[in-house]
Write a protein that holds these residues in place. Structure first.
Motif, PDB file in Angstrom:
ATOM      1  N   ILE A  47       0.852  -1.196   0.000  1.00  0.00           N
ATOM      2  CA  ILE A  47       0.000   0.000   0.000  1.00  0.00           C
ATOM      3  C   ILE A  47       0.888   1.247   0.000  1.00  0.00           C
ATOM      4  O   ILE A  47       1.680   1.454   0.923  1.00  0.00           O
ATOM      5  CB  ILE A  47      -0.933   0.017   1.222  1.00  0.00           C
ATOM      6  N   SER A  48       0.753   2.050  -1.013  1.00  0.00           N
ATOM      7  CA  SER A  48       1.585   3.243  -1.142  1.00  0.00           C
ATOM      8  C   SER A  48       1.030   4.400  -0.312  1.00  0.00           C
ATOM      9  O   SER A  48      -0.144   4.410   0.080  1.00  0.00           O
ATOM     10  CB  SER A  48       1.673   3.673  -2.611  1.00  0.00           C
ATOM     11  N   HIS A  49       1.896   5.377  -0.070  1.00  0.00           N
ATOM     12  CA  HIS A  49       1.456   6.588   0.635  1.00  0.00           C
ATOM     13  C   HIS A  49       0.370   7.306  -0.165  1.00  0.00           C
ATOM     14  O   HIS A  49      -0.617   7.793   0.410  1.00  0.00           O
ATOM     15  CB  HIS A  49       2.653   7.516   0.846  1.00  0.00           C
ATOM     16  N   GLU A  50       0.519   7.340  -1.479  1.00  0.00           N
ATOM     17  CA  GLU A  50      -0.474   7.999  -2.330  1.00  0.00           C
ATOM     18  C   GLU A  50      -1.839   7.335  -2.211  1.00  0.00           C
ATOM     19  O   GLU A  50      -2.867   8.028  -2.119  1.00  0.00           O
ATOM     20  CB  GLU A  50      -0.010   7.973  -3.788  1.00  0.00           C
ATOM     21  N   LEU A  51      -1.852   6.000  -2.197  1.00  0.00           N
ATOM     22  CA  LEU A  51      -3.126   5.282  -2.080  1.00  0.00           C
ATOM     23  C   LEU A  51      -3.782   5.583  -0.741  1.00  0.00           C
ATOM     24  O   LEU A  51      -4.997   5.791  -0.661  1.00  0.00           O
ATOM     25  CB  LEU A  51      -2.908   3.779  -2.257  1.00  0.00           C
ATOM     26  N   ARG A  52      -2.977   5.610   0.317  1.00  0.00           N
ATOM     27  CA  ARG A  52      -3.538   5.909   1.647  1.00  0.00           C
ATOM     28  C   ARG A  52      -4.123   7.316   1.691  1.00  0.00           C
ATOM     29  O   ARG A  52      -5.197   7.535   2.245  1.00  0.00           O
ATOM     30  CB  ARG A  52      -2.461   5.725   2.713  1.00  0.00           C
ATOM     31  N   MET A  53      -3.413   8.257   1.110  1.00  0.00           N
ATOM     32  CA  MET A  53      -3.912   9.633   1.093  1.00  0.00           C
ATOM     33  C   MET A  53      -5.223   9.733   0.312  1.00  0.00           C
ATOM     34  O   MET A  53      -6.186  10.357   0.772  1.00  0.00           O
ATOM     35  CB  MET A  53      -2.863  10.558   0.472  1.00  0.00           C
ATOM     36  N   SER A 191     -10.336  -0.814  -4.842  1.00  0.00           N
ATOM     37  CA  SER A 191     -11.695  -1.088  -5.297  1.00  0.00           C
ATOM     38  C   SER A 191     -12.675  -0.045  -4.782  1.00  0.00           C
ATOM     39  O   SER A 191     -13.574   0.396  -5.500  1.00  0.00           O
ATOM     40  CB  SER A 191     -12.127  -2.486  -4.844  1.00  0.00           C
ATOM     41  N   CYS A 192     -12.500   0.367  -3.532  1.00  0.00           N
ATOM     42  CA  CYS A 192     -13.381   1.396  -2.975  1.00  0.00           C
ATOM     43  C   CYS A 192     -13.245   2.702  -3.743  1.00  0.00           C
ATOM     44  O   CYS A 192     -14.231   3.406  -3.974  1.00  0.00           O
ATOM     45  CB  CYS A 192     -13.046   1.619  -1.504  1.00  0.00           C
ATOM     46  N   LEU A 193     -12.031   3.026  -4.147  1.00  0.00           N
ATOM     47  CA  LEU A 193     -11.805   4.269  -4.887  1.00  0.00           C
ATOM     48  C   LEU A 193     -12.381   4.183  -6.298  1.00  0.00           C
ATOM     49  O   LEU A 193     -12.920   5.163  -6.824  1.00  0.00           O
ATOM     50  CB  LEU A 193     -10.302   4.571  -4.955  1.00  0.00           C
ATOM     51  N   LYS A 194     -12.278   2.991  -6.923  1.00  0.00           N
ATOM     52  CA  LYS A 194     -12.769   2.824  -8.293  1.00  0.00           C
ATOM     53  C   LYS A 194     -14.259   2.501  -8.335  1.00  0.00           C
ATOM     54  O   LYS A 194     -14.903   2.674  -9.370  1.00  0.00           O
ATOM     55  CB  LYS A 194     -11.983   1.720  -9.006  1.00  0.00           C
ATOM     56  N   GLY A 195     -14.793   1.986  -7.235  1.00  0.00           N
ATOM     57  CA  GLY A 195     -16.207   1.614  -7.212  1.00  0.00           C
ATOM     58  C   GLY A 195     -16.511   0.372  -8.011  1.00  0.00           C
ATOM     59  O   GLY A 195     -17.621   0.214  -8.528  1.00  0.00           O
ATOM     60  N   ASP A 196     -15.553  -0.576  -8.099  1.00  0.00           N
ATOM     61  CA  ASP A 196     -15.790  -1.809  -8.860  1.00  0.00           C
ATOM     62  C   ASP A 196     -16.146  -2.957  -7.914  1.00  0.00           C
ATOM     63  O   ASP A 196     -16.445  -2.743  -6.735  1.00  0.00           O
ATOM     64  CB  ASP A 196     -14.585  -2.159  -9.737  1.00  0.00           C
ATOM     65  N   THR A 197     -16.097  -4.189  -8.420  1.00  0.00           N
ATOM     66  CA  THR A 197     -16.582  -5.343  -7.650  1.00  0.00           C
ATOM     67  C   THR A 197     -15.505  -6.042  -6.839  1.00  0.00           C
ATOM     68  O   THR A 197     -15.804  -7.010  -6.136  1.00  0.00           O
ATOM     69  CB  THR A 197     -17.222  -6.375  -8.601  1.00  0.00           C
ATOM     70  N   GLU A 198     -14.250  -5.588  -6.918  1.00  0.00           N
ATOM     71  CA  GLU A 198     -13.179  -6.276  -6.202  1.00  0.00           C
ATOM     72  C   GLU A 198     -13.400  -6.249  -4.686  1.00  0.00           C
ATOM     73  O   GLU A 198     -13.030  -7.181  -3.985  1.00  0.00           O
ATOM     74  CB  GLU A 198     -11.828  -5.666  -6.562  1.00  0.00           C
ATOM     75  N   ALA A 199     -13.984  -5.167  -4.184  1.00  0.00           N
ATOM     76  CA  ALA A 199     -14.261  -5.091  -2.748  1.00  0.00           C
ATOM     77  C   ALA A 199     -15.215  -6.202  -2.333  1.00  0.00           C
ATOM     78  O   ALA A 199     -15.063  -6.827  -1.275  1.00  0.00           O
ATOM     79  CB  ALA A 199     -14.847  -3.726  -2.392  1.00  0.00           C
ATOM     80  N   PHE A 200     -16.208  -6.467  -3.185  1.00  0.00           N
ATOM     81  CA  PHE A 200     -17.170  -7.542  -2.909  1.00  0.00           C
ATOM     82  C   PHE A 200     -16.465  -8.896  -2.880  1.00  0.00           C
ATOM     83  O   PHE A 200     -16.754  -9.747  -2.040  1.00  0.00           O
ATOM     84  CB  PHE A 200     -18.253  -7.530  -3.980  1.00  0.00           C
TER      85      PHE A 200
END
Length: 288
Positions: A47-53, A191-200
């Motif tokens: 997990i990168s710093h950019e992703l966390r931000m 997935s949460c940022l993109k709104g796709d199905t990977e989170a599911f």
């Protein structure tokens, strides 16, 4: 070749009603018997710093200030509390992501309902888990109940057409180690940022892994958005297996229900071995 699945039954009044009326029951996940149902551990690698931000900007509370935005507040929060302390900031954001995962997991648990079956492990005429003594002891009322054999694909199609629902199918996995299922927090955050199905998919991992001792079940699950009764065509039933210790009146009731369906459903008696720890299966004597 059709897939064979089995559902062991205690032989309660509700079981007889379901058999007679051609329905199965989709239950709450909270009613399942595994205390670790839905538990998971988290992998935070990569997990990168950019992703966390970016993740924190998306979910950070928007203060009721006209001159402020979630993005500005995140930058301020990071600058004032975690600058040059990247590990602490990582832990803080990751805890947000874990909370978000558990929030969505709770929604999943409350939104979906489950029907569990045991899938034939091999192509034998009497496959495991049908021939498993523990399954009969635990799920068929101490060998006083019965077991329904379904044609898996026909059952699924029948339920979907009869109830106007879509069913998800999920085989349960039984890892050789004792570790809880692992959720990839990086994939979940992306997935949460993109709104796709990977989170599911990450959420499903937590619900479709069980400790190795449960492997005797060889479980496969249907999940539905509807709770309770789901009707099916009786042609979905391939056979009924009646345990030797079932009371005679209950046995007669099962046979009567099956015969009333006028389908090509086979009926078998299941007997305890006399020389070894083994079950014997034979066509039921319907005249005696």
């Amino acid at each position: 070749m059709s897939i064979r699945t089995f559902k062991f039954r205690f032989g309660t009044e509700r079981d007889f009603d379901a058999l007679h009326e051609n329905y199965i029951w989709f239950a709450d996940f909270t009613s399942l018997n595994d205390p670790f149902e839905g538990y998971a551990r988290f992998n935070t690698d990569g997990i990168s710093h950019e992703l966390r931000m970016n993740f924190l900007k998306k979910y950070f509370p928007d203060f009721p200030l006209k001159e402020s935005t979630p993005e500005a507040e995140v930058n301020r929060y990071h600058r004032e509390n975690y600058e040059n302390k990247e590990i602490s900031f990582s832990q803080y954001v990751d805890s947000w992501a874990k909370d978000k995962f558990e929030e969505l997991q709770k929604l999943y648990r409350n939104k979906y309902f489950v029907f569990s079956q045991s899938k034939a492990r091999d192509n034998d005429a009497i496959p495991s888990p049908l021939n498993n003594l523990q399954m009969w002891a635990h799920y068929a009322n101490g060998f006083k109940g019965y077991c329904i054999e379904f044609d898996f694909n026909r059952l699924k199609e029948s339920i979907q057409s009869s109830n106007s629902v879509m069913l998800n199918t999920s085989p349960v996995k039984y890892p050789e180690d004792r570790s809880l299922p692992t959720v990839n927090l990086k994939s979940f955050m992306q997935s949460c940022l993109k709104g796709d199905t990977e989170a599911f998919i990450e959420i499903l991992k937590a619900f479709n892994v069980k400790e190795r001792n449960w492997i005797i079940e060889n479980e496969v699950r249907f999940t539905s958005l509807n709770r309770g009764k789901h009707y099916y065509d009786p042609s979905s039933i391939r056979a009924i297996y009646i345990a030797e210790k079932m009371p005679s009146l209950a046995r007669e009731s099962v046979i009567s229900i099956i015969e009333s369906k006028r389908s090509n459903i086979k009926i078998f008696d299941v007997r305890i071995g006399t020389d070894e720890y083994k079950l014997g299966f034979s066509p039921a004597n319907l005249t005696g």
